[in-house]
Design an enzyme around this catalytic site. Structure first.
Site, PDB file in Angstrom:
ATOM      1  N   GLY A 131       0.826  -1.195   0.000  1.00 26.08           N
ATOM      2  CA  GLY A 131       0.000   0.000   0.000  1.00 26.08           C
ATOM      3  C   GLY A 131       0.861   1.245   0.000  1.00 26.08           C
ATOM      4  O   GLY A 131       0.440   2.304   0.471  1.00 26.08           O
ATOM      5  N   SER A 150      -4.775  -1.281  14.232  1.00 31.79           N
ATOM      6  CA  SER A 150      -5.789  -0.257  14.483  1.00 31.79           C
ATOM      7  C   SER A 150      -6.358  -0.403  15.887  1.00 31.79           C
ATOM      8  O   SER A 150      -6.389  -1.498  16.453  1.00 31.79           O
ATOM      9  CB  SER A 150      -6.919  -0.396  13.455  1.00 31.79           C
ATOM     10  OG  SER A 150      -8.071   0.308  13.851  1.00 31.79           O
ATOM     11  N   TYR A 161     -13.422  -5.706   9.625  1.00 29.02           N
ATOM     12  CA  TYR A 161     -12.200  -4.886   9.649  1.00 29.02           C
ATOM     13  C   TYR A 161     -11.518  -4.995  11.013  1.00 29.02           C
ATOM     14  O   TYR A 161     -10.302  -5.234  11.100  1.00 29.02           O
ATOM     15  CB  TYR A 161     -12.553  -3.429   9.361  1.00 29.02           C
ATOM     16  CG  TYR A 161     -11.391  -2.478   9.528  1.00 29.02           C
ATOM     17  CD1 TYR A 161     -10.390  -2.386   8.561  1.00 29.02           C
ATOM     18  CD2 TYR A 161     -11.280  -1.680  10.672  1.00 29.02           C
ATOM     19  CE1 TYR A 161      -9.311  -1.515   8.722  1.00 29.02           C
ATOM     20  CE2 TYR A 161     -10.210  -0.809  10.846  1.00 29.02           C
ATOM     21  CZ  TYR A 161      -9.234  -0.730   9.861  1.00 29.02           C
ATOM     22  OH  TYR A 161      -8.174   0.131  10.030  1.00 29.02           O
ATOM     23  N   GLY A 202       1.024   4.741   3.513  1.00 27.37           N
ATOM     24  CA  GLY A 202       2.062   3.940   2.873  1.00 27.37           C
ATOM     25  C   GLY A 202       2.964   4.776   1.991  1.00 27.37           C
ATOM     26  O   GLY A 202       4.194   4.591   1.972  1.00 27.37           O
ATOM     27  N   GLY A 214      -1.810   7.350   0.628  1.00 27.62           N
ATOM     28  CA  GLY A 214      -2.037   7.490   2.056  1.00 27.62           C
ATOM     29  C   GLY A 214      -0.790   7.363   2.903  1.00 27.62           C
ATOM     30  O   GLY A 214       0.290   7.843   2.550  1.00 27.62           O
TER      31      GLY A 214
END
Length: 319
Positions: free
Chosen positions: A28, A161, A186, A34, A32
């Site tokens: 990624g 997260s 998620y 990454g 963003g």
């Protein structure tokens, strides 16, 4: 060295460490957080491999990083974490083409995207966020180990997260997209990632490869793409608004950068705002972590021979 910004809830990594002669992979790494991590590493002289499933986005990101840093050692490779075949193709190319791998940042992820069952029979969110990274990490472990030294270990950083605090583990329903809400899937994927970190750290204890979690906090990025036609239309405007409330991708990237560059002698831990923090109670359940490992091996279809090779590699790294 860290500095806490006034009137802010984030911490900046102020490490001056150079990465000349080092190679890093950032999943990624084309958008963003990454992209911010990859750009930071490139500015320190590292050879950077950014990976994502979109060719146009990848090439644009590669050119952007080169332009911003002046470092031409930036490579883009296609990687679709929702496909076991793609992960294997990617790792085969890396093992064949790269002489070393010093840092692996497992950053890519999706949240509240349209949920579906992949060709591998897995929940798309679970596979992109966790199972794909699980397989990727284990297949790249030989190169990570070979690139490490006692004085300078190779490092794996798993971006997780806060949602892992509300996650649940039910192996019979892990990939049941009708049983869970999109948000719950998620959250579950992030807990699996944290448990994987703990288990691999335990297996690699005393070796020259370390692995830790980085919690970026709440970041306003396009990872959050609700499965709703109306919200898809207004979401870009929502993200602009959220930037005033939550961290920017650059701010969110700071903890992962800190863990990769500044953390020594620590493995299996959770980091938030550039310091060790407490994970959810479930994260410290050794039996649960072991079961997640065993179930993950089945879900990503590692062969018996591959499992033996990985086990032997881990044992050899401790000798």
């Amino acid at each position: 060295m860290l500095v806490v910004c006034v009137n802010s809830t984030y911490t900046i990594c102020k490490s001056k460490r150079r990465l000349d002669g080092k190679t890093a992979i950032v999943t990624g790494g084309t958008a963003g957080m990454g992209l911010q991590i990859a750009k930071d590493f490139a500015s320190r002289g590292a050879r950077i491999i950014i990976a994502c499933p979109f060719h146009k986005e990848g090439e644009q990101a590669r050119k952007y990083i080169i332009k911003k840093t002046g470092n031409k050692e930036v490579v883009f490779k296609l990687l679709d974490l929702s496909s076991i075949a793609s992960v294997r193709k990617f790792t085969n190319e890396i093992l064949k083409e790269e002489e070393r791998l010093n840092i692996l940042i497992n950053n890519a992820g999706v949240c509240m995207a349209k949920e579906y069952i992949t060709e591998d029979g897995l929940s798309s969110t679970m596979q992109i966020n966790y199972f794909g990274h699980f397989l990727l990490t284990l297949l790249l472990l030989p190169l990570l180990k070979r690139s490490a030294h006692c004085s300078e270990p190779s490092g794996i950083v798993n971006v997780t997260s806060l949602t892992h605090f509300v996650a649940k583990v039910d192996f019979e329903k892990t990939n049941d997209i009708k049983h869970w809400t999109s948000f719950q899937i998620y959250a579950n994927s992030k807990l699996y990632m944290v448990l994987f970190t703990r288990e691999l750290a335990e297996k690699l204890k005393g070796s020259n490869v370390v692995i830790n979690n980085a919690d970026p906090g709440i970041v306003a990025t396009y990872i959050y793409m609700p499965d709703s036609s109306f919200l898809k239309i207004i979401w870009p405007k929502v993200v602009v608004f959220l930037k005033f409330l939550f961290k920017t991708p650059w701010q969110g990237a700071q903890t992962a950068i800190h863990v990769a560059l500044d953390v020594e002698g620590v493995s299996g831990e959770m980091f938030s705002n550039c310091k060790i923090s407490k994970a959810a109670t479930k994260a410290y359940d050794k039996d649960l972590a072991s079961k997640v490992w065993d179930e993950s091996v089945k879900f990503v279809r590692l062969s018996f021979q591959e499992v033996l090779i990985i086990d032997e590699l881990i044992k050899h790294s401790l000798s």
